[in-house]
Scaffold this motif. Structure first.
Motif, mmCIF file in Angstrom:
data_model
loop_
_atom_site.group_PDB
_atom_site.id
_atom_site.type_symbol
_atom_site.label_atom_id
_atom_site.label_comp_id
_atom_site.label_asym_id
_atom_site.label_seq_id
_atom_site.Cartn_x
_atom_site.Cartn_y
_atom_site.Cartn_z
ATOM 1 N N UNK A 1 -45.765 59.936 -48.405
ATOM 2 C CA UNK A 1 -47.076 59.402 -49.107
ATOM 3 C C UNK A 1 -46.886 58.209 -49.987
ATOM 4 N N UNK A 2 -45.775 58.350 -50.648
ATOM 5 C CA UNK A 2 -45.446 57.141 -51.731
ATOM 6 C C UNK A 2 -45.258 55.846 -50.796
ATOM 7 N N UNK A 3 -44.750 55.776 -49.855
ATOM 8 C CA UNK A 3 -44.315 54.530 -49.137
ATOM 9 C C UNK A 3 -45.688 54.168 -48.324
ATOM 10 N N UNK A 4 -46.491 55.018 -47.983
ATOM 11 C CA UNK A 4 -47.666 54.806 -47.257
ATOM 12 C C UNK A 4 -48.787 54.165 -48.268
ATOM 13 N N UNK A 5 -48.627 54.809 -49.648
ATOM 14 C CA UNK A 5 -49.575 53.992 -50.681
ATOM 15 C C UNK A 5 -49.028 52.944 -51.053
ATOM 16 N N UNK A 6 -47.954 52.652 -51.178
ATOM 17 C CA UNK A 6 -47.395 51.415 -51.571
ATOM 18 C C UNK A 6 -47.687 50.390 -50.588
ATOM 19 N N UNK A 7 -47.706 50.804 -49.185
ATOM 20 C CA UNK A 7 -48.094 49.700 -48.274
ATOM 21 C C UNK A 7 -49.577 49.331 -48.316
ATOM 22 N N UNK A 8 -50.350 50.129 -48.653
ATOM 23 C CA UNK A 8 -51.825 49.979 -48.860
ATOM 24 C C UNK A 8 -52.232 48.872 -50.079
ATOM 25 N N UNK A 9 -51.408 49.140 -51.239
ATOM 26 C CA UNK A 9 -51.602 48.416 -52.357
ATOM 27 C C UNK A 9 -50.990 46.987 -52.264
ATOM 28 N N UNK A 10 -50.152 46.892 -51.465
ATOM 29 C CA UNK A 10 -49.408 45.622 -50.960
ATOM 30 C C UNK A 10 -50.194 44.741 -50.261
ATOM 31 N N UNK A 11 -51.348 45.112 -49.714
ATOM 32 C CA UNK A 11 -52.454 44.482 -48.943
ATOM 33 C C UNK A 11 -53.106 43.586 -49.856
ATOM 34 N N UNK A 12 -53.070 43.930 -51.091
ATOM 35 C CA UNK A 12 -53.919 42.989 -52.261
ATOM 36 C C UNK A 12 -52.764 42.142 -52.992
ATOM 37 N N UNK A 13 -52.881 41.027 -53.331
ATOM 38 C CA UNK A 13 -52.291 40.015 -53.846
ATOM 39 C C UNK A 13 -52.242 40.325 -55.415
ATOM 40 N N UNK A 14 -53.412 41.050 -55.936
ATOM 41 C CA UNK A 14 -53.509 41.052 -57.225
ATOM 42 C C UNK A 14 -53.220 42.682 -57.890
ATOM 43 N N UNK A 15 -52.731 43.421 -56.789
ATOM 44 C CA UNK A 15 -52.438 44.623 -57.287
ATOM 45 C C UNK A 15 -50.912 45.136 -56.809
ATOM 46 N N UNK A 16 -50.144 45.344 -58.051
ATOM 47 C CA UNK A 16 -48.774 45.244 -57.776
ATOM 48 C C UNK A 16 -48.179 46.895 -58.213
ATOM 49 N N UNK A 17 -47.412 47.527 -57.212
ATOM 50 C CA UNK A 17 -46.908 48.881 -57.340
ATOM 51 C C UNK A 17 -45.715 48.593 -58.173
#
Length: 175
Positions: free
Chosen positions: A55-71
Protein backbone atom coordinates in the motif's frame (compact mmCIF):
# COMPACT_ATOMS: atom_id res chain seq x y z
CA UNK A 1 -9.75 26.09 -62.69
CA UNK A 2 -10.25 24.97 -59.09
CA UNK A 3 -11.47 27.24 -56.35
CA UNK A 4 -9.41 27.31 -53.14
CA UNK A 5 -10.92 25.24 -50.33
CA UNK A 6 -11.19 27.88 -47.64
CA UNK A 7 -13.84 26.19 -45.44
CA UNK A 8 -11.77 23.11 -44.41
CA UNK A 9 -8.79 25.36 -43.63
CA UNK A 10 -10.92 27.59 -41.41
CA UNK A 11 -12.40 24.57 -39.61
CA UNK A 12 -8.94 23.14 -38.97
CA UNK A 13 -7.64 26.47 -37.70
CA UNK A 14 -10.65 26.93 -35.42
CA UNK A 15 -10.29 23.40 -34.05
CA UNK A 16 -6.59 23.89 -33.27
CA UNK A 17 -7.30 27.21 -31.60
CA UNK A 18 -10.09 25.68 -29.52
CA UNK A 19 -8.03 22.71 -28.36
CA UNK A 20 -5.07 24.82 -27.33
CA UNK A 21 -7.15 27.35 -25.41
CA UNK A 22 -9.82 25.21 -23.80
CA UNK A 23 -8.05 25.13 -20.43
CA UNK A 24 -7.94 21.35 -20.15
CA UNK A 25 -5.87 20.08 -17.26
CA UNK A 26 -5.15 16.60 -16.01
CA UNK A 27 -7.32 16.00 -12.92
CA UNK A 28 -4.75 13.55 -11.53
CA UNK A 29 -2.02 16.14 -11.19
CA UNK A 30 -1.77 18.75 -8.43
CA UNK A 31 -0.03 21.88 -9.67
CA UNK A 32 -0.51 24.21 -6.73
CA UNK A 33 2.03 25.21 -4.09
CA UNK A 34 4.48 22.46 -3.15
CA UNK A 35 3.39 20.20 -0.32
CA UNK A 36 5.17 17.34 1.39
CA UNK A 37 3.23 14.31 2.57
CA UNK A 38 4.44 11.98 5.28
CA UNK A 39 2.87 8.56 4.78
CA UNK A 40 2.94 6.82 8.14
CA UNK A 41 3.45 3.06 8.23
CA UNK A 42 0.00 1.50 8.06
CA UNK A 43 -0.91 -0.94 10.80
CA UNK A 44 -1.61 -4.36 9.35
CA UNK A 45 -4.12 -6.28 11.46
CA UNK A 46 -4.29 -9.15 8.96
CA UNK A 47 -2.18 -12.25 8.44
CA UNK A 48 -1.28 -11.03 4.91
CA UNK A 49 2.41 -10.20 5.29
CA UNK A 50 3.78 -7.20 3.42
CA UNK A 51 0.36 -5.72 2.66
CA UNK A 52 1.29 -2.47 4.42
CA UNK A 53 4.43 -2.13 2.27
CA UNK A 54 2.46 -2.74 -0.93
CA UNK A 55 0.00 0.00 0.00
CA UNK A 56 2.82 2.41 0.85
CA UNK A 57 4.56 1.82 -2.50
CA UNK A 58 1.30 2.21 -4.42
CA UNK A 59 0.44 5.46 -2.64
CA UNK A 60 3.94 6.82 -3.24
CA UNK A 61 3.63 6.06 -6.97
CA UNK A 62 0.34 7.97 -7.16
CA UNK A 63 1.72 11.00 -5.31
CA UNK A 64 4.77 11.03 -7.59
CA UNK A 65 2.45 11.80 -10.52
CA UNK A 66 2.37 15.36 -9.27
CA UNK A 67 5.35 17.65 -9.47
CA UNK A 68 4.12 19.64 -6.48
CA UNK A 69 3.42 16.81 -4.02
CA UNK A 70 6.37 15.05 -2.45
CA UNK A 71 6.35 11.96 -0.25
CA UNK A 72 8.76 12.19 2.65
CA UNK A 73 9.93 9.62 5.18
CA UNK A 74 10.08 12.15 8.03
CA UNK A 75 7.12 13.65 9.81
CA UNK A 76 9.12 16.71 10.87
CA UNK A 77 8.85 19.43 8.25
CA UNK A 78 6.00 17.73 6.40
CA UNK A 79 2.85 19.61 5.49
CA UNK A 80 0.46 16.64 5.55
CA UNK A 81 0.29 13.25 7.21
CA UNK A 82 -1.52 10.22 5.84
CA UNK A 83 -2.04 7.40 8.31
CA UNK A 84 -4.03 4.24 7.89
CA UNK A 85 -4.83 0.79 9.11
CA UNK A 86 -5.58 -2.45 7.31
CA UNK A 87 -8.43 -3.66 9.49
CA UNK A 88 -9.32 -7.01 7.93
CA UNK A 89 -9.23 -9.23 4.90
CA UNK A 90 -11.90 -11.80 4.18
CA UNK A 91 -12.27 -14.46 1.50
CA UNK A 92 -15.88 -15.67 1.32
CA UNK A 93 -16.77 -18.07 -1.49
CA UNK A 94 -19.04 -16.79 -4.24
CA UNK A 95 -19.73 -19.92 -6.28
CA UNK A 96 -19.12 -23.63 -6.04
CA UNK A 97 -18.28 -26.51 -8.37
CA UNK A 98 -20.35 -29.70 -8.55
CA UNK A 99 -18.03 -31.32 -5.96
CA UNK A 100 -18.81 -28.45 -3.55
CA UNK A 101 -15.37 -26.89 -3.82
CA UNK A 102 -15.24 -23.12 -4.10
CA UNK A 103 -14.93 -21.98 -7.71
CA UNK A 104 -14.82 -18.24 -7.10
CA UNK A 105 -13.83 -16.20 -4.05
CA UNK A 106 -14.51 -12.57 -3.22
CA UNK A 107 -11.50 -10.92 -1.57
CA UNK A 108 -12.65 -8.07 0.67
CA UNK A 109 -10.18 -5.65 2.23
CA UNK A 110 -11.34 -3.30 4.97
CA UNK A 111 -9.23 -0.23 5.70
CA UNK A 112 -9.43 3.07 7.48
CA UNK A 113 -7.29 6.15 6.96
CA UNK A 114 -6.95 9.83 7.70
CA UNK A 115 -5.18 12.73 5.97
CA UNK A 116 -4.39 15.75 8.12
CA UNK A 117 -2.71 19.10 7.75
CA UNK A 118 0.08 18.91 10.33
CA UNK A 119 0.34 22.66 10.99
CA UNK A 120 -3.35 23.23 11.72
CA UNK A 121 -4.47 19.72 12.68
CA UNK A 122 -7.31 20.06 10.17
CA UNK A 123 -8.61 16.74 8.89
CA UNK A 124 -8.74 16.82 5.10
CA UNK A 125 -9.88 13.26 4.45
CA UNK A 126 -11.17 10.69 6.90
CA UNK A 127 -12.45 7.23 6.08
CA UNK A 128 -13.33 5.35 9.28
CA UNK A 129 -14.21 2.18 7.37
CA UNK A 130 -13.94 1.48 3.66
CA UNK A 131 -14.34 -1.85 1.90
CA UNK A 132 -12.67 -2.85 -1.36
CA UNK A 133 -13.60 -6.10 -3.10
CA UNK A 134 -12.34 -8.09 -6.05
CA UNK A 135 -13.28 -11.61 -7.10
CA UNK A 136 -10.88 -14.28 -8.25
CA UNK A 137 -11.11 -17.87 -9.47
CA UNK A 138 -9.87 -20.78 -7.41
CA UNK A 139 -7.82 -23.59 -8.86
CA UNK A 140 -6.73 -27.12 -8.07
CA UNK A 141 -3.19 -25.72 -8.24
CA UNK A 142 -2.32 -23.76 -5.11
CA UNK A 143 0.27 -21.73 -7.06
CA UNK A 144 -2.33 -20.64 -9.63
CA UNK A 145 -4.85 -19.82 -6.92
CA UNK A 146 -2.26 -17.80 -4.99
CA UNK A 147 -1.38 -15.87 -8.16
CA UNK A 148 -5.09 -15.14 -8.77
CA UNK A 149 -5.42 -13.90 -5.19
CA UNK A 150 -2.28 -11.76 -5.60
CA UNK A 151 -3.68 -10.14 -8.76
CA UNK A 152 -7.02 -9.41 -7.04
CA UNK A 153 -5.17 -7.82 -4.13
CA UNK A 154 -3.08 -5.70 -6.52
CA UNK A 155 -6.26 -4.37 -8.14
CA UNK A 156 -7.69 -3.49 -4.72
CA UNK A 157 -4.49 -1.72 -3.65
CA UNK A 158 -4.38 0.27 -6.90
CA UNK A 159 -8.04 1.30 -6.49
CA UNK A 160 -7.51 2.24 -2.84
CA UNK A 161 -4.39 4.30 -3.61
CA UNK A 162 -6.03 6.06 -6.53
CA UNK A 163 -9.05 6.99 -4.43
CA UNK A 164 -6.90 8.37 -1.62
CA UNK A 165 -4.80 10.35 -4.10
CA UNK A 166 -7.86 11.80 -5.85
CA UNK A 167 -9.49 12.73 -2.54
CA UNK A 168 -6.23 14.45 -1.55
CA UNK A 169 -6.21 16.50 -4.76
CA UNK A 170 -9.76 17.67 -4.08
CA UNK A 171 -9.01 18.72 -0.50
CA UNK A 172 -5.57 20.35 -0.76
CA UNK A 173 -6.82 23.50 -2.55
CA UNK A 174 -9.24 24.05 0.36
CA UNK A 175 -6.36 24.61 2.79
Amino acid sequence: MKKPRLIPSLVTAFLLLFLTSCGYHNPYVYSGPEKSIYIAEWKNRTSELGLDSQIYRSLARWYQKSGSLHVTKKKEGSDLILAGEIVSISLPSLSYRSNRDAAEVKLTLRVRYILKDIATGKVLVEAPSEYYTESFLTSSSSAVEEENKKQALEIIIKDLSQKIYQRTLVQIPKL
